[in-house]
Scaffold this motif. Structure first.
Motif, PDB file in Angstrom:
ATOM      1  N   ALA A   1      19.674   9.425  33.764  1.00 31.18           N
ATOM      2  CA  ALA A   1      19.882   8.832  32.173  1.00 31.18           C
ATOM      3  C   ALA A   1      21.128   9.232  31.406  1.00 31.18           C
ATOM      4  O   ALA A   1      21.882  10.226  32.201  1.00 31.18           O
ATOM      5  N   PRO A   2      21.927   8.258  30.627  1.00 36.11           N
ATOM      6  CA  PRO A   2      23.190   8.576  30.187  1.00 36.11           C
ATOM      7  C   PRO A   2      23.270   9.866  29.662  1.00 36.11           C
ATOM      8  O   PRO A   2      22.382  10.413  29.011  1.00 36.11           O
ATOM      9  N   SER A   3      24.542  10.355  29.590  1.00 35.51           N
ATOM     10  CA  SER A   3      25.161  11.430  28.975  1.00 35.51           C
ATOM     11  C   SER A   3      26.178  11.144  28.129  1.00 35.51           C
ATOM     12  O   SER A   3      27.204  11.165  28.743  1.00 35.51           O
ATOM     13  N   ILE A   4      26.247  11.486  26.823  1.00 35.13           N
ATOM     14  CA  ILE A   4      27.450  11.142  26.315  1.00 35.13           C
ATOM     15  C   ILE A   4      28.475  12.287  26.549  1.00 35.13           C
ATOM     16  O   ILE A   4      28.114  13.291  25.982  1.00 35.13           O
ATOM     17  N   THR A   5      29.552  11.812  26.979  1.00 31.26           N
ATOM     18  CA  THR A   5      30.386  13.023  27.325  1.00 31.26           C
ATOM     19  C   THR A   5      31.757  13.227  26.231  1.00 31.26           C
ATOM     20  O   THR A   5      32.298  14.206  26.219  1.00 31.26           O
ATOM     21  N   ASP A   6      31.769  12.180  25.697  1.00 25.36           N
ATOM     22  CA  ASP A   6      32.968  12.149  24.592  1.00 25.36           C
ATOM     23  C   ASP A   6      32.938  11.078  23.424  1.00 25.36           C
ATOM     24  O   ASP A   6      32.485   9.825  23.955  1.00 25.36           O
ATOM     25  N   VAL A   7      33.099  11.526  22.217  1.00 21.48           N
ATOM     26  CA  VAL A   7      33.426  10.536  21.283  1.00 21.48           C
ATOM     27  C   VAL A   7      34.696  10.714  20.346  1.00 21.48           C
ATOM     28  O   VAL A   7      35.291  12.047  20.481  1.00 21.48           O
ATOM     29  N   LYS A   8      35.041   9.830  19.642  1.00 23.06           N
ATOM     30  CA  LYS A   8      36.278  10.088  18.961  1.00 23.06           C
ATOM     31  C   LYS A   8      36.127   9.727  17.475  1.00 23.06           C
ATOM     32  O   LYS A   8      35.618   8.355  17.245  1.00 23.06           O
ATOM     33  N   ASN A   9      36.121  10.695  16.626  1.00 24.30           N
ATOM     34  CA  ASN A   9      36.297  10.321  15.206  1.00 24.30           C
ATOM     35  C   ASN A   9      37.829   9.823  14.744  1.00 24.30           C
ATOM     36  O   ASN A   9      38.562  10.219  15.338  1.00 24.30           O
ATOM     37  N   MET A  10      37.825   8.656  13.895  1.00 26.19           N
ATOM     38  CA  MET A  10      39.041   8.289  13.715  1.00 26.19           C
ATOM     39  C   MET A  10      39.394   8.171  12.301  1.00 26.19           C
ATOM     40  O   MET A  10      38.649   7.750  11.241  1.00 26.19           O
ATOM     41  N   PRO A  11      40.583   8.610  11.638  1.00 26.36           N
ATOM     42  CA  PRO A  11      41.098   8.470  10.628  1.00 26.36           C
ATOM     43  C   PRO A  11      41.661   7.202  10.233  1.00 26.36           C
ATOM     44  O   PRO A  11      42.661   6.834  11.555  1.00 26.36           O
ATOM     45  N   ALA A  12      41.427   6.220   9.615  1.00 19.28           N
ATOM     46  CA  ALA A  12      42.179   4.989   9.360  1.00 19.28           C
ATOM     47  C   ALA A  12      42.779   4.647   8.043  1.00 19.28           C
ATOM     48  O   ALA A  12      42.232   5.036   6.945  1.00 19.28           O
ATOM     49  N   GLN A  13      43.696   3.815   8.064  1.00 21.35           N
ATOM     50  CA  GLN A  13      44.373   3.344   6.913  1.00 21.35           C
ATOM     51  C   GLN A  13      43.978   1.968   6.527  1.00 21.35           C
ATOM     52  O   GLN A  13      43.744   0.975   7.392  1.00 21.35           O
ATOM     53  N   LEU A  14      43.980   1.557   5.451  1.00 25.56           N
ATOM     54  CA  LEU A  14      43.489   0.351   4.582  1.00 25.56           C
ATOM     55  C   LEU A  14      44.500  -0.783   5.394  1.00 25.56           C
ATOM     56  O   LEU A  14      45.850  -0.501   5.491  1.00 25.56           O
ATOM     57  N   GLY A  15      43.942  -1.858   5.888  1.00 25.05           N
ATOM     58  CA  GLY A  15      44.766  -3.013   6.548  1.00 25.05           C
ATOM     59  C   GLY A  15      45.504  -2.575   7.682  1.00 25.05           C
ATOM     60  O   GLY A  15      46.214  -3.590   8.502  1.00 25.05           O
ATOM     61  N   LYS A  16      45.182  -1.597   8.477  1.00 23.98           N
ATOM     62  CA  LYS A  16      45.533  -1.333   9.788  1.00 23.98           C
ATOM     63  C   LYS A  16      44.335  -1.421  10.896  1.00 23.98           C
ATOM     64  O   LYS A  16      43.201  -1.754  10.515  1.00 23.98           O
ATOM     65  N   MET A  17      44.696  -1.203  12.129  1.00 19.46           N
ATOM     66  CA  MET A  17      43.600  -1.395  13.211  1.00 19.46           C
ATOM     67  C   MET A  17      43.320   0.393  13.375  1.00 19.46           C
ATOM     68  O   MET A  17      43.805   1.136  13.112  1.00 19.46           O
TER      69      MET A  17
ATOM     70  N   ARG B   1      35.654   5.514  19.903  1.00 16.00           N
ATOM     71  CA  ARG B   1      35.384   5.394  21.211  1.00 16.00           C
ATOM     72  C   ARG B   1      34.146   6.293  21.648  1.00 16.00           C
ATOM     73  O   ARG B   1      33.952   7.385  20.992  1.00 16.00           O
ATOM     74  N   CYS B   2      33.505   5.934  22.503  1.00 17.61           N
ATOM     75  CA  CYS B   2      32.182   6.513  23.136  1.00 17.61           C
ATOM     76  C   CYS B   2      32.234   6.349  24.663  1.00 17.61           C
ATOM     77  O   CYS B   2      32.141   5.173  25.159  1.00 17.61           O
ATOM     78  N   GLU B   3      32.034   7.421  25.258  1.00 21.88           N
ATOM     79  CA  GLU B   3      31.997   7.765  26.578  1.00 21.88           C
ATOM     80  C   GLU B   3      30.799   8.416  27.281  1.00 21.88           C
ATOM     81  O   GLU B   3      30.086   9.126  26.534  1.00 21.88           O
ATOM     82  N   ALA B   4      30.073   7.870  28.208  1.00 22.86           N
ATOM     83  CA  ALA B   4      28.823   8.105  28.669  1.00 22.86           C
ATOM     84  C   ALA B   4      28.898   7.996  30.264  1.00 22.86           C
ATOM     85  O   ALA B   4      29.506   6.912  31.017  1.00 22.86           O
ATOM     86  N   MET B   5      28.472   9.142  31.090  1.00 26.14           N
ATOM     87  CA  MET B   5      27.965   8.884  32.301  1.00 26.14           C
ATOM     88  C   MET B   5      26.645   8.697  32.470  1.00 26.14           C
ATOM     89  O   MET B   5      25.639   9.471  32.069  1.00 26.14           O
ATOM     90  N   ALA B   6      26.185   7.636  33.607  1.00 30.57           N
ATOM     91  CA  ALA B   6      25.069   7.360  33.958  1.00 30.57           C
ATOM     92  C   ALA B   6      25.318   6.649  35.327  1.00 30.57           C
ATOM     93  O   ALA B   6      25.943   6.112  35.418  1.00 30.57           O
ATOM     94  N   VAL B   7      23.825   6.951  36.021  1.00 29.55           N
ATOM     95  CA  VAL B   7      23.604   5.769  37.051  1.00 29.55           C
ATOM     96  C   VAL B   7      22.156   5.416  37.139  1.00 29.55           C
ATOM     97  O   VAL B   7      21.288   6.448  36.934  1.00 29.55           O
ATOM     98  N   PRO B   8      22.023   3.937  36.997  1.00 33.98           N
ATOM     99  CA  PRO B   8      23.004   3.093  37.018  1.00 33.98           C
ATOM    100  C   PRO B   8      23.915   3.018  35.646  1.00 33.98           C
ATOM    101  O   PRO B   8      23.464   3.866  34.784  1.00 33.98           O
ATOM    102  N   THR B   9      25.071   2.381  35.670  1.00 35.41           N
ATOM    103  CA  THR B   9      25.968   2.650  34.678  1.00 35.41           C
ATOM    104  C   THR B   9      25.215   1.852  33.174  1.00 35.41           C
ATOM    105  O   THR B   9      24.694   1.219  33.244  1.00 35.41           O
ATOM    106  N   ALA B  10      25.681   3.037  32.485  1.00 36.09           N
ATOM    107  CA  ALA B  10      25.043   2.726  31.052  1.00 36.09           C
ATOM    108  C   ALA B  10      25.212   1.424  30.278  1.00 36.09           C
ATOM    109  O   ALA B  10      26.691   0.719  30.508  1.00 36.09           O
ATOM    110  N   ALA B  11      24.555   0.956  29.562  1.00 37.84           N
ATOM    111  CA  ALA B  11      24.896  -0.136  28.583  1.00 37.84           C
ATOM    112  C   ALA B  11      25.064   0.577  27.151  1.00 37.84           C
ATOM    113  O   ALA B  11      24.541   1.629  27.008  1.00 37.84           O
TER     114      ALA B  11
END
Length: 333
Positions: A210-226, A230-240
């Motif tokens: 079963a999937p195991s989430i290995t990494d997430v990224k909290n993000m500071p963001a500015q208005l009007g910017k991009m 990010r969410c990473e997970a290891m699994a077999v079969p590959t996770a959706a």
């Protein structure tokens, strides 16, 4: 004439067998090696050196007469007389088979004395794998039993080797108890008997989990910017992957957001950050064996995320959800 010829053959056969019987007084001579080794499928020549005046000569395999002089008695087309003169009496066997292995005897009579030379033909067969397990796919924790059957002469050894760690196991059978995800790889069977280069084949073992989430990224963001979560997970079969806002509402209906899924990770893309985008988002990774989720924040630069927002990691298996929450506070500058 035919009757006389057959009678002569029988008489000669009887003489030869009598000479070779345990009670015979015939003397051995050393013009042949004790053993001759040949590979299956090759040709071999058995040479008998004659250095005396000969009246009768013959080649035998056990008690079967192959040749008497130039007269062939064997019905095997693979056996031929290649030399018969005053100094040599040699036969050749083509496309040697395992059944050809055994004792051969060159005998002749010279100066009214029987002379006999023995040679033992050894037929070797290169080691080769004749049956091996197919590639297998199992769930983590299952037992795995692999087999690799080989033949050859002399009897070959069989060795299993895992490609990842180089560990070696001797024997035709490889048993793995409660296999772990790290053990999913190619296992190589090697058989060898020193006759030819080893024969090798591989079995691929796929370990599903079963999937195991290995990494997430909290993000500071500015208005009007991009911005990107990010969410990473290891699994077999590959996770959706799926994304939710505040752990409830799917984000697919928001035209201002875009999801980009890659093999082992998912990206939530904000092309133009607005006030409504700040907050908590949940990434869900799943396959047929289970699911895992994690929450993360899109926050204003300078904000300290703490108590008041949840960071969740969940595992879903057989319809049961286990949620571990880490409470932290959010202090706005």
């Amino acid at each position: 004439m035919g009757c006389c010829r057959r009678a002569l053959r029988h008489a000669l056969a009887g003489l030869l067998l009598a000479l070779l019987s345990p009670g015979s007084s015939a003397a051995d001579f050393g013009h042949l090696p004790d053993n001759i080794t040949v590979l299956e499928g090759e040709s071999v020549v058995l040479r008998c050196k004659i250095d005396e005046e000969v009246t009768h000569k013959a080649w035998l395999n056990r008690s079967n007469i192959l040749f008497t002089g130039r007269d062939k008695w064997s019905l095997d087309k693979r056996v031929s007389l290649i030399n018969s003169n005053t100094s040599h009496f040699s036969i050749q066997i083509d496309q040697v088979q395992v059944a050809d292995e055994g004792p051969y005897t060159c005998t002749f009579q010279a100066n009214n004395k029987p002379r006999i030379a023995h040679v033992y033909l050894i037929v070797q067969v290169p080691a080769r794998i004749v049956n091996i397990s197919r590639d297998v796919s199992v769930n983590e924790g299952d037992n795995v039993n692999l087999f690799c059957l080989a033949v050859g002469r002399p009897e070959p050894t069989v060795t299993w080797k895992d490609q990842k760690y180089g560990l070696v196991s001797e024997g035709e059978f490889l048993d793995i108890t409660e296999i772990r995800r790290q053990q999913g790889e190619d296992f190589e069977c090697i058989t060898n008997n020193g006759v030819a280069p080893p024969d090798t084949r591989k079995v691929k073992v796929t370990v599903n989990y079963a999937p195991s989430i290995t990494d997430v990224k909290n993000m500071p963001a500015q208005l009007g910017k991009m911005a990107v979560l990010r969410c990473e997970a290891m699994a077999v079969p590959t996770a959706a992957f799926e994304w939710y806002r505040d752990e409830r509402r799917p984000v697919e209906g928001d035209s201002t957001l875009r999801i980009k899924n890659e093999k082992t990770r998912s990206l939530l893309l904000f092309n133009n950050v607005t006030e409504k985008h700040f907050g908590n988002y949940t990434c869900l990774a799943y396959n047929r064996l289970g699911a895992s989720n994690a929450s993360m924040l899109l926050f204003r630069p300078g904000a300290v995320y703490g108590r008041g927002t949840g960071h969740h990691v969940g595992v879903f298996s057989a319809g049961v959800a286990v949620m571990i929450s880490f409470s932290v506070s959010l202090l706005s500058m």
